[in-house]
Design an enzyme around this catalytic site. Structure first.
Site, PDB file in Angstrom:
ATOM      1  CB  VAL A 225      33.639 -15.184  -4.664  1.00 52.74           C
ATOM      2  CG1 VAL A 225      34.866 -15.378  -5.199  1.00 52.74           C
ATOM      3  CG2 VAL A 225      32.824 -14.501  -5.194  1.00 52.74           C
TER       4      VAL A 225
ATOM      5  CG  HIS B  75      38.722 -17.746  -7.982  1.00 55.61           C
ATOM      6  ND1 HIS B  75      38.068 -18.177  -9.082  1.00 55.61           N
ATOM      7  CD2 HIS B  75      40.200 -18.192  -8.204  1.00 55.61           C
ATOM      8  CE1 HIS B  75      38.858 -18.950  -9.937  1.00 55.61           C
ATOM      9  NE2 HIS B  75      40.231 -18.957  -9.499  1.00 55.61           N
TER      10      HIS B  75
ATOM     11  CG  ASN C  73      29.467 -28.138 -17.585  1.00 52.90           C
ATOM     12  OD1 ASN C  73      28.601 -27.463 -18.192  1.00 52.90           O
ATOM     13  ND2 ASN C  73      30.285 -27.619 -16.786  1.00 52.90           N
TER      14      ASN C  73
HETATM   15  P1  OAD Z   1      31.877 -20.212 -15.965  1.00 51.62           P
HETATM   16  O1  OAD Z   1      30.780 -19.276 -16.054  1.00 51.62           O
HETATM   17  O2  OAD Z   1      33.078 -19.857 -16.875  1.00 51.62           O
HETATM   18  O3  OAD Z   1      31.374 -21.439 -16.149  1.00 51.62           O
HETATM   19  C1  OAD Z   1      30.287 -22.124 -15.796  1.00 51.62           C
HETATM   20  C2  OAD Z   1      29.942 -23.588 -15.925  1.00 51.62           C
HETATM   21  O4  OAD Z   1      28.860 -23.820 -15.365  1.00 51.62           O
HETATM   22  C3  OAD Z   1      29.722 -23.598 -17.568  1.00 51.62           C
HETATM   23  O5  OAD Z   1      30.518 -24.792 -18.091  1.00 51.62           O
HETATM   24  C4  OAD Z   1      28.226 -23.937 -17.538  1.00 51.62           C
HETATM   25  O6  OAD Z   1      27.840 -24.908 -18.777  1.00 51.62           O
HETATM   26  C5  OAD Z   1      28.148 -24.735 -16.565  1.00 51.62           C
HETATM   27  N1  OAD Z   1      26.667 -24.841 -16.017  1.00 51.62           N
HETATM   28  C6  OAD Z   1      25.915 -23.790 -15.902  1.00 51.62           C
HETATM   29  N2  OAD Z   1      24.725 -23.862 -15.256  1.00 51.62           N
HETATM   30  C7  OAD Z   1      24.874 -25.199 -14.787  1.00 51.62           C
HETATM   31  C8  OAD Z   1      23.808 -26.161 -13.893  1.00 51.62           C
HETATM   32  N3  OAD Z   1      22.995 -25.751 -13.510  1.00 51.62           N
HETATM   33  N4  OAD Z   1      24.519 -27.343 -13.589  1.00 51.62           N
HETATM   34  C9  OAD Z   1      25.761 -27.648 -13.899  1.00 51.62           C
HETATM   35  N5  OAD Z   1      26.379 -27.099 -14.775  1.00 51.62           N
HETATM   36  C10 OAD Z   1      26.122 -25.662 -15.249  1.00 51.62           C
HETATM   37  O7  OAD Z   1      32.389 -20.336 -14.299  1.00 51.62           O
HETATM   38  P2  OAD Z   1      33.537 -20.774 -13.694  1.00 51.62           P
HETATM   39  O8  OAD Z   1      34.368 -21.891 -14.486  1.00 51.62           O
HETATM   40  O9  OAD Z   1      33.267 -20.870 -12.366  1.00 51.62           O
HETATM   41  O10 OAD Z   1      36.690 -15.558 -11.128  1.00 51.62           O
HETATM   42  O11 OAD Z   1      34.494 -19.630 -13.809  1.00 51.62           O
HETATM   43  C11 OAD Z   1      35.673 -19.474 -13.337  1.00 51.62           C
HETATM   44  C12 OAD Z   1      36.214 -18.104 -12.717  1.00 51.62           C
HETATM   45  O12 OAD Z   1      36.178 -17.234 -13.869  1.00 51.62           O
HETATM   46  C13 OAD Z   1      35.245 -17.662 -11.754  1.00 51.62           C
HETATM   47  O13 OAD Z   1      35.445 -18.196 -10.432  1.00 51.62           O
HETATM   48  C14 OAD Z   1      35.410 -16.266 -11.555  1.00 51.62           C
HETATM   49  C15 OAD Z   1      35.515 -16.093 -13.304  1.00 51.62           C
HETATM   50  O14 OAD Z   1      36.164 -14.776 -13.496  1.00 51.62           O
HETATM   51  C16 OAD Z   1      36.723 -14.853 -10.008  1.00 51.62           C
HETATM   52  O15 OAD Z   1      35.506 -14.697  -9.540  1.00 51.62           O
HETATM   53  C17 OAD Z   1      37.790 -14.399  -9.456  1.00 51.62           C
END
Ligand code: OAD
Length: 243
Positions: free
Chosen positions: A105, A121, A215
């Protein structure tokens, strides 16, 4: 397969791809300094989603919810797109068909120039009136608490899809159409735990797409991907386009 040959394979696939879909999550913005949700310093480690990111929480205490979003707006306002956002933005000019689906977002994909995208989102820089439902841009930092609609005086809320709410129909349709027609799908920086986005890789797979995950670590959806590259998005994503 070594990392070098894996990279070469993905570069080849990208060079011949006609229709590409990219799905991103908080990990792509982590390299810009935006906190993720579930990592070691993730937002949901320190805050309870039930208190801050549900329609019930907003009804109960809109001031608390707005204070939290104002804090996030202040933080995100200082961040800039990184080379991974830039590389994704450049992809929309490379392929016959391209669509970006982001769960983020923070607006950094738009700041990088992406226009063919669904922000499924929502966007932290948009507000929605709880009365007249109008959606407007709002870049105020800090934002007035509580912010009111300039059309009808109603209470504004963040234009964000909270837990327990559905995605906008048009975003879901655009995302599914892109996934079903893609021959290559990149899944970047998402834990793959939040639906419906967590099911998007499977839709692309079923449609016959080659799936690449980028990832730091293995994730809930790593078992379905064709190739996983582990590392920082800002280092890996630009490399994919170097043919
Ligand atoms: P998460 O915080 O669940 O996951 C982030 C992912 O990024 C993890 O798998 C990490 O291993 C990976 N990661 C971290 N740093 C990285 C980097 N530098 N390069 C590559 N990968 C990296 O976030 P989302 O999957 O986006 O909802 O979460 C989904 C939703 O849950 C979000 O959109 C949010 C949250 O509640 C809303 O805002 C509505």
């Amino acid at each position: 397969m070594g990392t070098g040959s894996t990279l070469g394979l993905i570069q080849q696939k990208l060079a011949s791809a006609r229709s590409v879909t990219v799905l991103t999550g908080a990990g792509i913005s982590a390299d810009s300094g935006v906190p993720t949700f579930r990592g070691a310093d993730g937002l949901w480690r320190n805050f309870r989603a039930e208190d801050l990111a549900t329609p019930e929480a907003f009804k109960r205490d809109p001031r608390l919810v707005w204070e939290w979003y104002n804090w996030r707006r202040e933080l995100i306002a200082t961040k800039r797109p990184n080379p991974a956002h830039d590389a994704v933005a450049s992809m929309e000019h490379r392929f016959d068909q391209f669509w970006l689906i982001t769960q983020n977002v923070d607006g950094l994909h738009r700041d990088a120039g992406s226009r063919k995208l669904s922000e499924i989102h929502g966007n932290i820089w948009m507000v929605r009136c709880t009365q007249c439902r109008c959606v407007t841009d709002n870049r105020d930092v800090p934002i007035a608490i509580l912010p009111l609609c300039s059309n009808c005086g109603g209470l504004l809320r963040p234009h964000i899809v909270w837990f327990g709410e559905s995605l906008a129909e048009q975003d879901l349709e655009a995302s599914e159409a892109a996934l079903e027609s893609s021959d290559l799908c990149l899944i970047i920086g998402t834990s793959g735990l939040v639906y419906p986005a967590a099911g998007f890789g499977a839709i692309a797979k079923q449609a016959g797409a080659f799936i690449v995950e980028i990832n730091l670590d293995a994730t809930a959806q790593s078992s379905l991907v064709d190739v996983a590259l582990h590392g920082r998005a800002k280092d890996i994503v630009p490399l994919l386009l170097q043919a």
